[in-house]
Design an enzyme around this catalytic site. Structure first.
Site, PDB file in Angstrom:
ATOM      1  N   SER A 115      30.131  26.965  64.572  1.00 53.10           N
ATOM      2  CA  SER A 115      30.818  25.682  64.675  1.00 53.10           C
ATOM      3  C   SER A 115      30.038  24.641  65.468  1.00 53.10           C
ATOM      4  O   SER A 115      28.922  24.283  65.126  1.00 53.10           O
ATOM      5  CB  SER A 115      32.201  25.912  65.264  1.00 53.10           C
ATOM      6  N   HIS A 116      30.626  24.211  66.573  1.00 57.24           N
ATOM      7  CA  HIS A 116      30.058  23.137  67.388  1.00 57.24           C
ATOM      8  C   HIS A 116      29.045  23.669  68.399  1.00 57.24           C
ATOM      9  O   HIS A 116      28.449  22.887  69.133  1.00 57.24           O
ATOM     10  CB  HIS A 116      31.190  22.448  68.147  1.00 57.24           C
ATOM     11  N   ASP A 282      31.196  18.131  63.115  1.00 54.43           N
ATOM     12  CA  ASP A 282      30.493  19.150  63.899  1.00 54.43           C
ATOM     13  C   ASP A 282      29.564  20.007  63.036  1.00 54.43           C
ATOM     14  O   ASP A 282      29.309  19.683  61.874  1.00 54.43           O
ATOM     15  CB  ASP A 282      31.500  20.036  64.633  1.00 54.43           C
ATOM     16  N   ASP A 284      29.767  22.837  61.393  1.00 53.24           N
ATOM     17  CA  ASP A 284      30.216  23.354  60.096  1.00 53.24           C
ATOM     18  C   ASP A 284      31.184  22.433  59.368  1.00 53.24           C
ATOM     19  O   ASP A 284      31.776  22.829  58.361  1.00 53.24           O
ATOM     20  CB  ASP A 284      30.830  24.750  60.269  1.00 53.24           C
ATOM     21  N   ASP A 286      34.157  21.048  60.174  1.00 50.30           N
ATOM     22  CA  ASP A 286      35.622  21.086  60.220  1.00 50.30           C
ATOM     23  C   ASP A 286      36.211  20.222  61.331  1.00 50.30           C
ATOM     24  O   ASP A 286      37.396  19.934  61.311  1.00 50.30           O
ATOM     25  CB  ASP A 286      36.156  22.533  60.276  1.00 50.30           C
ATOM     26  N   ARG A 287      35.419  19.816  62.300  1.00 54.74           N
ATOM     27  CA  ARG A 287      35.956  18.955  63.359  1.00 54.74           C
ATOM     28  C   ARG A 287      35.647  17.495  63.065  1.00 54.74           C
ATOM     29  O   ARG A 287      34.730  17.191  62.292  1.00 54.74           O
ATOM     30  CB  ARG A 287      35.325  19.313  64.710  1.00 54.74           C
ATOM     31  N   GLU A 368      44.629  19.809  66.206  1.00 51.53           N
ATOM     32  CA  GLU A 368      44.378  20.391  67.514  1.00 51.53           C
ATOM     33  C   GLU A 368      43.639  19.395  68.392  1.00 51.53           C
ATOM     34  O   GLU A 368      42.869  18.569  67.896  1.00 51.53           O
ATOM     35  CB  GLU A 368      43.518  21.643  67.375  1.00 51.53           C
ATOM     36  N   LYS A 381      40.564  23.328  59.107  1.00 49.47           N
ATOM     37  CA  LYS A 381      40.538  21.928  59.485  1.00 49.47           C
ATOM     38  C   LYS A 381      39.375  21.285  58.743  1.00 49.47           C
ATOM     39  O   LYS A 381      38.466  21.990  58.293  1.00 49.47           O
ATOM     40  CB  LYS A 381      40.421  21.776  60.990  1.00 49.47           C
TER      41      LYS A 381
HETATM   42  C1  G16 Z   1      37.845  27.097  66.935  1.00 48.35           C
HETATM   43  C2  G16 Z   1      39.104  27.240  66.144  1.00 48.35           C
HETATM   44  C3  G16 Z   1      40.039  26.123  66.508  1.00 48.35           C
HETATM   45  C4  G16 Z   1      40.298  26.102  67.989  1.00 48.35           C
HETATM   46  C5  G16 Z   1      38.999  26.102  68.752  1.00 48.35           C
HETATM   47  C6  G16 Z   1      39.302  26.329  70.217  1.00 48.35           C
HETATM   48  O1  G16 Z   1      37.252  25.889  66.563  1.00 48.35           O
HETATM   49  O2  G16 Z   1      38.817  27.189  64.760  1.00 48.35           O
HETATM   50  O3  G16 Z   1      41.217  26.292  65.783  1.00 48.35           O
HETATM   51  O4  G16 Z   1      41.017  24.986  68.373  1.00 48.35           O
HETATM   52  O5  G16 Z   1      38.163  27.119  68.302  1.00 48.35           O
HETATM   53  O6  G16 Z   1      38.191  26.715  70.878  1.00 48.35           O
HETATM   54  P1  G16 Z   1      38.275  27.363  72.330  1.00 48.35           P
HETATM   55  O7  G16 Z   1      38.874  28.731  72.185  1.00 48.35           O
HETATM   56  O8  G16 Z   1      36.868  27.341  72.797  1.00 48.35           O
HETATM   57  O9  G16 Z   1      39.158  26.452  73.128  1.00 48.35           O
HETATM   58  P2  G16 Z   1      35.811  25.854  65.894  1.00 48.35           P
HETATM   59  O10 G16 Z   1      35.644  24.432  65.460  1.00 48.35           O
HETATM   60  O11 G16 Z   1      34.903  26.296  66.985  1.00 48.35           O
HETATM   61  O12 G16 Z   1      35.875  26.828  64.766  1.00 48.35           O
END
Ligand code: G16
Length: 548
Positions: A115-116, A282, A284, A286-287, A368, A381
């Protein structure tokens, strides 16, 4: 690609192969250790009985993506998978994977991304399994994968694929032993879905009329998607999409769309040459981050504005059934739901918790605080989706982002909101803060800290309204008299040490002061929470590392 020779290789359970908030995320150096990826991928295969099934496979293009794709293809063939649909060059954004699973009626999918989190040889990598509804595996499946990882003794893989990378670059259908491999354009199906949901003509007309925008792809996966949709199909000026070429290390950046990591865009939007609209996504895809000229839209507010205005886009013209948000997300969207007379849900952090609500038609929009917004069009997302819904709303309302936001606050009131992150903590110390506060929860109501009195203190648990499954220990909530709330939880997506997240909000009614500085508006709840949770005392940190 050919290979019928299946090898069974001995392995053993590996400590730490347990998915966090969103799949398994580790340093590249860990993921690329001999047998590491293979062992975890086999645990997934063991948990899902893959023989004869069809899966989607793709990733955000970060370092190790291609190697991992080749390995998973070889393992899928060896595990009797009938067909795998792969994004060209191994690229698919997370929402695009979700869409492809649903569109093709596939049995699930594998997403390669952290992800990010930063990429490159010293960065992070990740593997996430999504089920046939297109969404992240729910808790029950995740637990099954963990159980399989704990008792694994071997993995199955076919011989080397010397031409795998060449094949991945060519759209078409190939055979790998008895398995069919279909290489697809990563953008086409996704872009078609966006054209169904949004009024591209109205957006194009707005852009033709002089509306300007900048989208920062942060050298991550949305580059090709945003260029095709925003520039080619909607007519944004060439160059409106910046950092558009996906790079294995995201150009050395941290592809997290928030005011800290997307500072370049943030500053540009507050500068003299700011366009009408700015956005970023981000690693991938989704953000999302939304910024108007001179004004940042907090993700919790963005969800609320989208919920209040979604009916202006063709895909949501009949209205929305309900809005779901994660627990640490501000209550702004609840206020919209109340006014619309629709259901509002508060789930634990993690997109997987929205899946049942979306499948059951109880929620149409979800969001979120961590910059994720989406709807029932997929089960992830979706960064570009949020950008396009904003553009559709702007085109219909013919107002600026700032005017829309102010109007929203004047209607519903404003939930001042911020997240304070304490990063790189010793894991035991971070756990101790949470454990200590948890023990003291029953004693807190009635206590005053700084100038605020705690009215309720809760260890958040969630009972899924659809299948009745229960998730406990999902964060601690402190509610204060006077409309302030604080939430504390440990991040589940990091790969080094622990991160304590402290989420803070303070409500101001429609006739209250709606244009204060956020940190100043939150100063009481910040002071009270720091004191109640003994943050400085137990962690020795006087201030958070990141304020967003
Ligand atoms: C992931 C989940 C999200 C969640 C986030 C929280 O995001 O897909 O639903 O809100 O983690 O991250 P943390 O546990 O670090 O607070 P992503 O975009 O990293 O896949």
């Amino acid at each position: 690609m050919q290979s019928n020779d299946v090898h069974t290789i001995e392995t053993a359970p590996i400590t730490g192969q347990k998915p966090g908030t969103s799949g398994l995320r580790k340093k590249v150096a860990v993921f690329s250790e001999p047998g590491y990826l293979e062992t975890y991928a086999q645990a997934i295969f063991n948990a899902i009985t893959p023989a004869g099934k069809t899966f989607v496979l793709g990733g955000d293009g970060r370092f190790f993506n291609s190697d991992a794709i080749a390995t998973i293809l070889r393992m899928a063939a060896a595990n009797g998978v009938a067909k795998i649909i792969v994004g060209q060059n191994g690229i698919l954004s997370t929402p695009a994977v979700s869409h492809l699973i649903r569109k093709r009626g596939a049995d699930g999918g594998f997403i390669l991304s952290a992800s990010h989190n930063p990429g490159g040889p010293n960065g992070d990598f990740g593997l996430k399994y999504n089920t046939e509804n297109g969404g992240p595996a729910p808790e029950a499946t995740t637990n099954k994968i963990v159980a399989c990882a704990e008792e694994i003794s071997s993995y199955r893989i076919t011989g080397d694929l010397p031409d795998a990378l060449e094949v991945l670059s060519n759209i078409g259908t190939y055979a790998l032993g008895d398995m069919e491999v279909e290489i697809v354009d990563p953008v086409v199906d996704y872009a078609a879905l966006m054209e169904e949901l949004f009024d591209f003509n109205a957006i194009r007309k707005m852009i033709d009329g002089g509306f300007t925008l900048r989208f920062d792809a942060m050298h991550a996966v949305t580059g090709p998607y945003a260029t095709e949709i925003l520039e080619h199909r909607l007519g944004a000026a060439p160059g409106s999409v910046v950092n558009a070429v996906p790079l294995e290390d995201f150009g050395g950046g941290h592809p997290d769309p928030n005011p800290v990591w997307a500072k370049e865009l943030f500053d540009h939007m507050h500068g003299p040459d700011a366009p009408d609209f700015g956005a970023a996504s981000d690693g991938d895809g989704d953000r999302n981050m939304i910024v108007g000229r001179g004004i940042y839209v907090a993700p919790s507010d963005s969800l609320a504005v989208l919920a209040a205005n979604a009916h202006l886009a063709p895909g949501y013209a009949r209205g929305i059934a309900g809005v779901a948000r994660s627990m640490p997300t501000s209550a702004a969207s609840d206020r919209v739901a109340e006014k619309l007379g629709i259901e509002a849900f508060q789930t634990p952090t993690g997109w997987k918790f929205f899946g049942n609500l979306l499948d059951a038609g109880r929620a149409t929009l979800c969001g979120e605080e961590s910059a994720g917004t989406g709807s029932d069009h997929v089960r992830e997302k979706d960064g570009l989706w949020a950008v396009l819904l904003w553009l559709n709303i702007l085109a219909v309302r013919d107002e600026s982002v700032a005017d829309i936001l102010l109007d929203h606050w004047q209607t519903y009131g404003r939930d001042y909101y911020s997240r304070h992150d304490y990063e790189g903590l010793d894991t035991d110390a971070a756990n101790a803060v949470m454990a200590d506060l948890k023990t003291r929860l029953p004693t807190l109501p009635g206590q005053t800290a700084a100038s605020l009195t705690v009215s309720a203190a809760e260890d958040f648990a969630y009972t899924d309204p659809i299948d009745g499954s229960v998730a406990t220990g999902q964060g601690l909530i402190l509610t204060y008299e006077g409309g302030a709330r604080a939430m504390l939880r440990l991040s589940g997506t990091g790969t080094e040490g622990a991160t304590l997240r402290v989420y803070l909000e303070q409500y101001a009614p429609p006739d209250g002061d709606l244009t204060r500085d956020t940190q100043e508006a939150l100063s009481d709840v910040i002071a009270a929470t720091t004191q109640v949770a003994k943050i400085e005392k137990m962690l020795g940190r006087a201030a958070p590392d990141v304020i967003s």
